[in-house]
Motif scaffolding. Structure first.
Motif, PDB file in Angstrom:
ATOM      1  N   PRO A  84      30.983  38.445  36.596  1.00  0.00           N
ATOM      2  CA  PRO A  84      30.622  39.450  35.583  1.00  0.00           C
ATOM      3  C   PRO A  84      29.669  38.891  34.529  1.00  0.00           C
ATOM      4  O   PRO A  84      28.743  39.587  34.082  1.00  0.00           O
ATOM      5  CB  PRO A  84      31.974  39.838  34.974  1.00  0.00           C
ATOM      6  CG  PRO A  84      32.973  39.499  36.003  1.00  0.00           C
ATOM      7  CD  PRO A  84      32.444  38.305  36.721  1.00  0.00           C
ATOM      8  N   GLU A 101      31.967  46.110  35.293  1.00  0.00           N
ATOM      9  CA  GLU A 101      33.343  46.277  35.776  1.00  0.00           C
ATOM     10  C   GLU A 101      33.347  46.488  37.286  1.00  0.00           C
ATOM     11  O   GLU A 101      32.303  46.675  37.903  1.00  0.00           O
ATOM     12  CB  GLU A 101      34.002  47.469  35.082  1.00  0.00           C
ATOM     13  CG  GLU A 101      33.247  48.764  35.281  1.00  0.00           C
ATOM     14  CD  GLU A 101      33.726  49.880  34.359  1.00  0.00           C
ATOM     15  OE1 GLU A 101      33.870  51.014  34.859  1.00  0.00           O
ATOM     16  OE2 GLU A 101      33.932  49.612  33.155  1.00  0.00           O
ATOM     17  N   ARG A 102      34.544  46.449  37.841  1.00  0.00           N
ATOM     18  CA  ARG A 102      34.709  46.697  39.264  1.00  0.00           C
ATOM     19  C   ARG A 102      34.663  48.194  39.539  1.00  0.00           C
ATOM     20  O   ARG A 102      35.383  48.964  38.901  1.00  0.00           O
ATOM     21  CB  ARG A 102      36.066  46.171  39.747  1.00  0.00           C
ATOM     22  CG  ARG A 102      36.129  44.675  39.915  1.00  0.00           C
ATOM     23  CD  ARG A 102      35.445  44.234  41.174  1.00  0.00           C
ATOM     24  NE  ARG A 102      35.703  42.820  41.452  1.00  0.00           N
ATOM     25  CZ  ARG A 102      35.116  42.157  42.439  1.00  0.00           C
ATOM     26  NH1 ARG A 102      34.254  42.774  43.231  1.00  0.00           N
ATOM     27  NH2 ARG A 102      35.385  40.889  42.636  1.00  0.00           N
ATOM     28  N   TRP A 104      30.107  45.161  41.919  1.00  0.00           N
ATOM     29  CA  TRP A 104      30.208  45.321  40.475  1.00  0.00           C
ATOM     30  C   TRP A 104      29.324  46.484  40.057  1.00  0.00           C
ATOM     31  O   TRP A 104      28.339  46.793  40.719  1.00  0.00           O
ATOM     32  CB  TRP A 104      29.766  44.049  39.736  1.00  0.00           C
ATOM     33  CG  TRP A 104      30.644  42.880  40.010  1.00  0.00           C
ATOM     34  CD1 TRP A 104      30.478  41.916  40.968  1.00  0.00           C
ATOM     35  CD2 TRP A 104      31.858  42.559  39.334  1.00  0.00           C
ATOM     36  NE1 TRP A 104      31.504  41.017  40.936  1.00  0.00           N
ATOM     37  CE2 TRP A 104      32.372  41.383  39.941  1.00  0.00           C
ATOM     38  CE3 TRP A 104      32.570  43.141  38.283  1.00  0.00           C
ATOM     39  CZ2 TRP A 104      33.561  40.788  39.518  1.00  0.00           C
ATOM     40  CZ3 TRP A 104      33.751  42.535  37.856  1.00  0.00           C
ATOM     41  CH2 TRP A 104      34.236  41.373  38.479  1.00  0.00           C
TER      42      TRP A 104
END
Length: 614
Positions: A2, A33-34, A43
């Protein structure tokens, strides 16, 4: 990763602004974020949605400008705009699969983070009278609290596990009287029937069982000792089998020496000895549940004066009084000005007759906690919700605003084959936590008790939890771990005894070797394994932040499912008629070894074992 993606996004924004494709703006968070769906990349970033007002442009236009100026990176295979302005990132196979190497290098440290930043934290998650065994509801607090503390340890909190012993109050006298009365009955049976203590003990147990069965009191002749027990204590007693058990222990230690002494002397002696006997049982049950606490805090100690002539209660009250938060009414009662902090009424600390309230103990207890730690969390039953405001208020008044927190937990419905396990008031006790541990086992008990959010009621089906099949989540997860261990043993050409002596880490190294090429892992099921494992560090961090250990059970089941899916589609070791390239085999062995390590860590965090053989 990230952090890497955020860095690329910021570089792209700067380049787009320099080129005149984006207005100048600054943004603290790029929203990496996922995505919920793997089809939307590994991502995703909501930076375009977040910056629309600042950039005076539509999110989709901002996203397109960012993607157009995105620097190339060998770890990123593709970047694209989706929907109203999401930016989705797809990792290269090499970058995605590198998580297998990271897990194997980190070992037991995989998933650790600095969420806690070294905060000294007190977590008090069991509070019970030492007048009987822990019941199943207490067991849920054991499982939830200890799992949460394991998570705190993994995320760099300095946590103290604490049990608050409610040993101050009239219940202790009732407990002592109950044991003393049963002791007298044991002696009477021994003398009257000329039998040994084991036979007398069995007589009282059978008498009590007859009382339990005779719900309509139609056959009092079958339970004379239980009726005499109730009559002697006026119904104000503890009546479980364990009271008879403790009385027998005292007879075996001292014989009948306490039979003819003054009643108050006998009751005082038995109160203290029974207290210690029950506390030892409670500690043993917690240990059986793999929960060993750092501190067993006695409520009594709050009223003991030290060399200065003051007790913790005195000192806590003095601090509140100095701050102007105490006052007395004309009848002599002492009150805390809880309304000064938004409560609907003030709270009494000492009644007009001089009796201290339970709240008085809470005031001193929480003051004492803050002398030892910087932050305090209590785990309470949901029925104590109305008590939160007053304790929070007194912590604020004592000078610790924002440093006290309450986690609430719902209770447990005990079932057997889908049918409620009926409790009997006449039986004098509920199903104990130890009985559940003995029948179901520690692993299945802890896993089940932590498998839902603490604010949800648990339906615990005893028979379902004992099943050794895939329908039982803990068995399903543990089987995945054991299956991986079996594969690694075969690859390393060692048997179970040899593996036990070497340890699975050594076995895995022997099976895989020092060099393996993870870029060979290109199958979708291999990518699914990598994706799931890479979620773990943030998952553990979220468990710590949100006080949510149940998420680990979901993760374990999902990772186990990903492994089982992988194993169905991907040949790991060569077999008759099914060859596999040696390099690919080593890469797949490394992948499943990472799964093994991750499952073991996740299970350990919730206090469940990771068996190597099943």
């Amino acid at each position: 990763m990230p952090e890497k993606i955020e860095e690329l996004i910021r570089q792209a924004i700067a380049a787009a602004q320099q080129a005149g494709d984006l207005a100048s703006f600054e943004l603290e968070d790029c929203g990496v974020e996922r995505p919920a769906d793997a089809d939307n990349g590994d991502w995703t970033s909501t930076v375009a949605l977040r910056s629309a007002r600042l950039a005076h442009a539509a999110p989709a236009k901002i996203a397109a400008a960012i993607v157009a100026h995105m620097p190339e990176d060998k770890q990123i295979s593709k970047v694209e705009v989706a929907g109203p302005g999401f930016i989705n990132f797809y990792l290269s196979a090499a970058a995605s699969n590198d998580v297998f190497r990271l897990v194997r290098e980190a070992g037991a440290d995989w998933g650790k983070s600095n969420v806690g930043n070294g905060l000294k934290l007190n977590y008090e998650f069991i509070s019970a009278n030492p007048t009987g065994p822990l019941h199943v509801g207490h067991g849920r607090w054991v499982a939830l609290g200890d799992s949460m503390c394991n998570i705190f340890d993994h995320t760099n909190f300095k946590v103290d596990r604490e049990y608050y012993i409610n040993d101050h109050g009239s219940q202790m006298d009732v407990f002592g009287s109950s044991v003393a009365t049963r002791y007298l009955q044991l002696v009477e049976v021994i003398r009257k029937d000329n039998v040994d203590v084991a036979t007398a003990h069995a007589t009282l147990l059978a008498d009590r069982e007859a009382y339990v069965d005779d719900e309509m009191d139609e056959h009092p002749e079958q339970h004379p000792y239980m009726d005499a027990f109730n009559e002697a204590l006026g119904g104000n007693s503890y009546g479980g089998d364990y009271i008879i058990d403790i009385a027998r222990e005292f007879y075996e230690a001292d014989g009948d020496k306490w039979y003819d002494v003054a009643p108050e002397v006998r009751t005082d002696e038995f109160r203290e000895r029974a207290y210690q006997a029950m506390l030892a049982r409670i500690k043993a049950t917690c240990h059986q549940a793999r929960c060993d606490l750092d501190l067993w805090f006695s409520e009594r100690t709050l009223y003991i004066k030290d060399e200065t002539g003051t007790s913790p209660v005195d000192r806590a009250f003095a601090k509140l009084d100095k701050k102007g938060y105490l006052y007395k009414t004309d009848d002599g009662a002492l009150w805390f000005k809880s309304t000064a902090f938004g409560d609907d009424k003030d709270r009494v600390l000492i009644k007009s007759n001089g009796e201290y309230t339970y709240f008085a103990s809470d005031v001193a207890y929480h003051w004492d906690k803050f002398q030892r730690d910087d932050y305090s969390i209590d785990l309470w039953g949901a029925d104590h919700h109305g008590y939160i405001a007053r304790v929070t208020n007194v912590c604020d008044a004592l000078g610790y605003p924002g440093q006290f927190e309450v986690n609430l937990g719902q209770f447990v419905n005990l079932l057997r084959n889908g049918e409620p396990v009926r409790m009997s008031k006449r039986r004098g006790t509920m199903v104990s936590f130890k009985e559940l541990l003995d029948e179901v086992g520690t692993d299945a008990t802890r896993y089940t008790l932590v498998s839902k959010s603490s604010n949800q009621t648990i339906d615990f089906d005893i028979e379902a939890a004992k099943k050794q099949e895939a329908s039982n989540p803990v068995f399903y997860v543990q089987y995945a771990h054991a299956r991986i261990c079996s594969i690694l043993r075969r690859a390393a050409e060692v048997n179970e005894d040899e593996a036990r002596e070497l340890g699975m880490d050594v076995v895995a190294s022997k099976a895989i070797g020092a060099d393996y090429n993870l870029s060979l892992l290109t199958e979708p099921s291999e990518a699914a394994l990598a994706r799931k494992i890479s979620e773990f560090p943030e998952l553990v961090a979220s468990c710590a932040r949100d006080r949510a250990p149940f998420r680990l059970t979901h993760f374990c089941e999902e990772l186990a499912a990903s492994f089982h899916g992988f194993y169905q589609h991907c040949q790991v070791l060569p077999s008759e008629g099914r060859p596999v390239d040696a390099e690919l085999s080593h890469a797949r062995l490394a992948a499943i070894d990472a799964v093994r390590i991750n499952l073991a860590i996740a299970l350990k965090l919730i206090g469940v074992s990771a068996p190597e053989v099943m």
